[in-house]
Each structure stands twice: as structure tokens, then as C-alpha cells.
Design a protein around this motif. Structure first.
Motif, PDB file in Angstrom:
ATOM      1  N   LEU A   1      -2.077   4.736   1.621  1.00 47.02           N
ATOM      2  CA  LEU A   1      -3.334   4.534   2.396  1.00 47.02           C
ATOM      3  C   LEU A   1      -4.447   3.664   1.367  1.00 47.02           C
ATOM      4  O   LEU A   1      -4.508   3.953   0.249  1.00 47.02           O
ATOM      5  N   GLY A   2      -4.791   2.930   2.086  1.00 49.88           N
ATOM      6  CA  GLY A   2      -5.675   1.622   1.445  1.00 49.88           C
ATOM      7  C   GLY A   2      -5.227   0.206   1.667  1.00 49.88           C
ATOM      8  O   GLY A   2      -4.399  -0.042   2.532  1.00 49.88           O
ATOM      9  N   LYS A   3      -5.800  -0.479   0.883  1.00 45.63           N
ATOM     10  CA  LYS A   3      -5.186  -1.948   0.899  1.00 45.63           C
ATOM     11  C   LYS A   3      -4.919  -2.446  -0.527  1.00 45.63           C
ATOM     12  O   LYS A   3      -5.138  -1.965  -1.602  1.00 45.63           O
ATOM     13  N   TRP A   4      -3.773  -3.002  -0.354  1.00 43.81           N
ATOM     14  CA  TRP A   4      -2.815  -3.657  -1.463  1.00 43.81           C
ATOM     15  C   TRP A   4      -2.444  -4.996  -1.418  1.00 43.81           C
ATOM     16  O   TRP A   4      -2.402  -5.549   0.000  1.00 43.81           O
TER      17      TRP A   4
ATOM     18  N   SER B   1      -2.285  -3.179   4.360  1.00 39.99           N
ATOM     19  CA  SER B   1      -3.365  -2.342   4.443  1.00 39.99           C
ATOM     20  C   SER B   1      -2.744  -1.060   5.351  1.00 39.99           C
ATOM     21  O   SER B   1      -2.076  -1.321   6.360  1.00 39.99           O
ATOM     22  N   TRP B   2      -3.145   0.215   4.836  1.00 46.58           N
ATOM     23  CA  TRP B   2      -2.741   1.468   5.496  1.00 46.58           C
ATOM     24  C   TRP B   2      -3.970   2.333   5.968  1.00 46.58           C
ATOM     25  O   TRP B   2      -4.815   2.335   4.977  1.00 46.58           O
ATOM     26  N   GLU B   3      -3.757   2.621   7.086  1.00 47.32           N
ATOM     27  CA  GLU B   3      -5.057   3.884   7.171  1.00 47.32           C
ATOM     28  C   GLU B   3      -4.286   5.079   8.241  1.00 47.32           C
ATOM     29  O   GLU B   3      -3.186   4.923   8.979  1.00 47.32           O
ATOM     30  N   ARG B   4      -5.059   6.091   8.055  1.00 44.55           N
ATOM     31  CA  ARG B   4      -4.554   7.407   8.925  1.00 44.55           C
ATOM     32  C   ARG B   4      -5.154   6.993  10.411  1.00 44.55           C
ATOM     33  O   ARG B   4      -6.320   6.869  10.650  1.00 44.55           O
TER      34      ARG B   4
END
Length: 170
Positions: free
Chosen positions: A46-49, A61-64
């Protein structure tokens, strides 16, 4: 009086044995695999890479979304152009985890499904042997703020892989 004491002693002993038996039986029960346990092992994602790549900027970018789904986006920016945008769903169905990217203007807008085939501490590998390329997608956390994303597979019988070393930006 003696009879009452004996009955009371038997009742107390019986209750004690029942409690002891109940505690042993709860120790032997297997902990059920919870619906979120597999997906939770991907929480570090989760977060931005982002990373520099081929003269541009690759960002993921990943989010729940909920207890069984994470949603991601991946874009490649070169100059002022955004190229190869894709949306990704990481979904748990029962005890299986699936990586499902949708790439704009490909596959009629439908997701390609990759199934989790290997899970280690801070590493996830998804595969779809029937897909043209890639057939394998791997994410590996290196540190809290760095990871590797790798896509690989055979193209016309030649194995090809691309490794993206990414840093957390948010």
C-alpha cells in the motif's frame, strides 16, 4: 453430612474435569484461515511507488478498497505524455489471491487474471501461464521504502524479464 460432602466433591471434580477438557480441546483446534489473512500479507504494498524507467517516470499506487480488495494504478509518464495506464485489483476469493490488471486499449477492457502461486515474507508471485506476456508478476519488498516489481515470461519461446526497482514516494 458425609454423603453431601462426597457428592459436592464429585460435582466439583466433574466441573474441574469439564473445564480442563474444554481448555485442551480449544488448544487442538486449528485457527481458521481468515478471509483477510492472505491479502494482509500484501499490506506493505500500500502507498505510492516510483522509479525512473526508459527515459520516463513509472509510478504505481496502491490503496485498500475493503477487507478483500486492494486497488492499484500504474502509469508511465514520458515528457508530458501518460502512456500505458492500467488499473489493478488485488482480490482475495476464499483462500486464493488474484492480481487483475486492466490495460487501456487491451483485452477489450477486461482484466487478465494472475493467481498467487508463491507467498513469502514480503514477496508475492502471481502467474498466468496462458497469457502472452507477462506470465509471471512478482513483487518483493526490499526495505520499508523500496521494492522490486518484476514481470517475466516467454515471448516467441525466448524468456524475457523486466525488473523495476521502486522507491516509496508516499
Amino acid at each position: 453430612m458425609f454423603v453431601i460432602r462426597m457428592k459436592l466433591k464429585h460435582i466439583i471434580t466433574f466441573i474441574f474435569l469439564l473445564m480442563l477438557l474444554a481448555s485442551f480441546s480449544s488448544l487442538n483446534k486449528k485457527t481458521p484461515v481468515g478471509k483477510t489473512l492472505i491479502l494482509k500479507k500484501a499490506e506493505w504494498l500500500l502507498g505510492k511507488w516510483a522509479t525512473d524507467w526508459k527515459g520516463g517516470w513509472l509510478q504505481e499506487s496502491w490503496e485498500r478498497l475493503n477487507d478483500s480488495t486492494y486497488i492499484g494504478t500504474s502509469i508511465f509518464i514520458k515528457g508530458t505524455d501518460t502512456m500505458s495506464p492500467e488499473t489493478i485489483r488485488l482480490e482475495q476469493h476464499g483462500n486464493a489471491l488474484f492480481y487483475m490488471p486492466i490495460v487501456r486499449n487491451q483485452n477489450d477492457g477486461k482484466p487478465i487474471t494472475f493467481k498467487l502461486t508463491l507467498i513469502k515474507v514480503h514477496e508475492l508471485t502471481f502467474e498466468n501461464p496462458a497469457h502472452d506476456f507477462p506470465q509471471k508478476i512478482r513483487y518483493k519488498q526490499i526495505t520499508a521504502n523500496s521494492m522490486e516489481a518484476e514481470i517475466s515470461g516467454a515471448v516467441k519461446g525466448i524468456v524475457h524479464a523486466e525488473l523495476f526497482k521502486m522507491a516509496r514516494v508516499k
